[in-house]
Design an enzyme around this catalytic site. Structure first.
Site, PDB file in Angstrom:
ATOM      1  N   ASP A  31     -12.854 -20.348  29.401  1.00  0.00           N
ATOM      2  CA  ASP A  31     -11.804 -21.089  28.700  1.00  0.00           C
ATOM      3  C   ASP A  31     -11.479 -22.353  29.493  1.00  0.00           C
ATOM      4  O   ASP A  31     -11.330 -22.318  30.719  1.00  0.00           O
ATOM      5  CB  ASP A  31     -10.559 -20.215  28.536  1.00  0.00           C
ATOM      6  CG  ASP A  31      -9.592 -20.778  27.504  1.00  0.00           C
ATOM      7  OD1 ASP A  31      -9.431 -20.158  26.438  1.00  0.00           O
ATOM      8  OD2 ASP A  31      -9.006 -21.853  27.771  1.00  0.00           O
ATOM      9  N   ILE A  32     -11.343 -23.469  28.786  1.00  0.00           N
ATOM     10  CA  ILE A  32     -11.110 -24.771  29.430  1.00  0.00           C
ATOM     11  C   ILE A  32      -9.712 -24.834  30.044  1.00  0.00           C
ATOM     12  O   ILE A  32      -9.463 -25.636  30.943  1.00  0.00           O
ATOM     13  CB  ILE A  32     -11.325 -25.894  28.387  1.00  0.00           C
ATOM     14  CG1 ILE A  32     -11.673 -27.216  29.019  1.00  0.00           C
ATOM     15  CG2 ILE A  32     -10.135 -26.045  27.462  1.00  0.00           C
ATOM     16  CD1 ILE A  32     -12.140 -28.263  28.012  1.00  0.00           C
ATOM     17  N   HIS A 101     -12.984 -15.867  17.931  1.00  0.00           N
ATOM     18  CA  HIS A 101     -13.283 -15.688  19.350  1.00  0.00           C
ATOM     19  C   HIS A 101     -12.373 -14.620  19.910  1.00  0.00           C
ATOM     20  O   HIS A 101     -11.237 -14.459  19.460  1.00  0.00           O
ATOM     21  CB  HIS A 101     -13.105 -16.994  20.138  1.00  0.00           C
ATOM     22  CG  HIS A 101     -11.760 -17.629  19.960  1.00  0.00           C
ATOM     23  ND1 HIS A 101     -11.445 -18.398  18.850  1.00  0.00           N
ATOM     24  CD2 HIS A 101     -10.639 -17.589  20.711  1.00  0.00           C
ATOM     25  CE1 HIS A 101     -10.198 -18.808  18.944  1.00  0.00           C
ATOM     26  NE2 HIS A 101      -9.670 -18.324  20.068  1.00  0.00           N
ATOM     27  N   MET A 102     -12.880 -13.914  20.911  1.00  0.00           N
ATOM     28  CA  MET A 102     -12.083 -12.912  21.614  1.00  0.00           C
ATOM     29  C   MET A 102     -11.864 -13.399  23.039  1.00  0.00           C
ATOM     30  O   MET A 102     -12.793 -13.881  23.693  1.00  0.00           O
ATOM     31  CB  MET A 102     -12.817 -11.563  21.614  1.00  0.00           C
ATOM     32  CG  MET A 102     -11.984 -10.423  22.173  1.00  0.00           C
ATOM     33  SD  MET A 102     -12.873  -8.852  22.067  1.00  0.00           S
ATOM     34  CE  MET A 102     -14.141  -9.132  23.301  1.00  0.00           C
ATOM     35  N   HIS A 103     -10.614 -13.282  23.484  1.00  0.00           N
ATOM     36  CA  HIS A 103     -10.278 -13.649  24.860  1.00  0.00           C
ATOM     37  C   HIS A 103     -10.509 -12.450  25.784  1.00  0.00           C
ATOM     38  O   HIS A 103     -10.171 -11.312  25.423  1.00  0.00           O
ATOM     39  CB  HIS A 103      -8.799 -14.039  24.965  1.00  0.00           C
ATOM     40  CG  HIS A 103      -8.415 -15.267  24.203  1.00  0.00           C
ATOM     41  ND1 HIS A 103      -8.187 -16.492  24.807  1.00  0.00           N
ATOM     42  CD2 HIS A 103      -8.211 -15.472  22.878  1.00  0.00           C
ATOM     43  CE1 HIS A 103      -7.852 -17.389  23.883  1.00  0.00           C
ATOM     44  NE2 HIS A 103      -7.846 -16.787  22.700  1.00  0.00           N
TER      45      HIS A 103
HETATM   46  P1  AMP Z   1      -6.841 -19.550  20.429  1.00  0.00           P
HETATM   47  O1  AMP Z   1      -5.392 -19.877  20.685  1.00  0.00           O
HETATM   48  O2  AMP Z   1      -7.092 -18.069  20.382  1.00  0.00           O
HETATM   49  O3  AMP Z   1      -7.391 -20.289  19.227  1.00  0.00           O
HETATM   50  O4  AMP Z   1      -7.605 -20.007  21.719  1.00  0.00           O
HETATM   51  C1  AMP Z   1      -8.454 -21.097  21.783  1.00  0.00           C
HETATM   52  C2  AMP Z   1      -8.814 -21.237  23.234  1.00  0.00           C
HETATM   53  O5  AMP Z   1      -9.913 -22.115  23.320  1.00  0.00           O
HETATM   54  C3  AMP Z   1      -7.695 -21.794  24.117  1.00  0.00           C
HETATM   55  O6  AMP Z   1      -7.411 -20.865  25.155  1.00  0.00           O
HETATM   56  C4  AMP Z   1      -8.293 -23.098  24.651  1.00  0.00           C
HETATM   57  O7  AMP Z   1      -7.935 -23.352  25.996  1.00  0.00           O
HETATM   58  C5  AMP Z   1      -9.786 -22.866  24.505  1.00  0.00           C
HETATM   59  N1  AMP Z   1     -10.602 -24.055  24.334  1.00  0.00           N
HETATM   60  C6  AMP Z   1     -10.382 -25.098  23.491  1.00  0.00           C
HETATM   61  N2  AMP Z   1     -11.385 -25.982  23.569  1.00  0.00           N
HETATM   62  C7  AMP Z   1     -12.269 -25.494  24.470  1.00  0.00           C
HETATM   63  C8  AMP Z   1     -13.507 -25.953  24.992  1.00  0.00           C
HETATM   64  N3  AMP Z   1     -14.063 -27.103  24.612  1.00  0.00           N
HETATM   65  N4  AMP Z   1     -14.133 -25.199  25.921  1.00  0.00           N
HETATM   66  C9  AMP Z   1     -13.587 -24.036  26.337  1.00  0.00           C
HETATM   67  N5  AMP Z   1     -12.426 -23.542  25.868  1.00  0.00           N
HETATM   68  C10 AMP Z   1     -11.771 -24.269  24.958  1.00  0.00           C
END
Ligand code: AMP
Ligand code: ZN
Length: 110
Positions: A31-32, A101-103
């Site tokens: 995660d970024i 996506h799954m965290h």
């Molecule tokens: P969500 O709130 O479940 O939609 O989480 C989206 C996640 O994607 C967040 O934790 C962001 O920090 C992460 N994210 C957004 N853009 C990128 C990227 N280019 N590379 C890696 N993670 C990202």
């Protein structure tokens, strides 16, 4: 492939990204904006908007995502200390990227 979907572009290599895991059906990357010492995203290559859009035909990918979460926790050595696997669903559930996506978060008190 969905136009203008950042996770489609990451998954198909259009946006260069370091994958911690990559197979025919899913990718795993950091995660970024990490919310924990370890914060990975487990992302199917096929575009699915959210948990709400899953059908019976998606049972395999859901199972593969959870197994990848388990395997990545072990690979990151956070399996014994413990971790969370979760999905944010739609805006009210905190979803900001509308590609499933799954965290995987953990690594506290290792
Ligand atoms: P969500 O709130 O479940 O939609 O989480 C989206 C996640 O994607 C967040 O934790 C962001 O920090 C992460 N994210 C957004 N853009 C990128 C990227 N280019 N590379 C890696 N993670 C990202
Ligand atoms: Zn997508």
């Amino acid at each position: 492939m969905m136009q203008d979907c950042i996770f489609c572009k990451i998954a198909n290599g259009e946006i260069p990204t370091d994958f911690l895991y990559n197979d025919d059906s899913l990718v795993v990357f950091k995660d970024i904006n990490p919310q924990a010492p370890v914060h990975l995203l487990i992302v199917p290559k096929r575009h699915i908007r959210s948990i709400n859009d899953l059908t019976g035909a998606d049972k395999n990918i859901v199972a593969e995502m959870i197994m990848a979460g388990k395997d990545m926790a072990k690979k990151m050595s956070i399996n014994d200390s413990g971790y969370k696997l979760f999905f944010n669903v739609e805006k009210g559930g905190g979803q900001i990227i509308f590609h499933l996506h799954m965290h995987l978060v953990g690594g506290w008190n290792k």
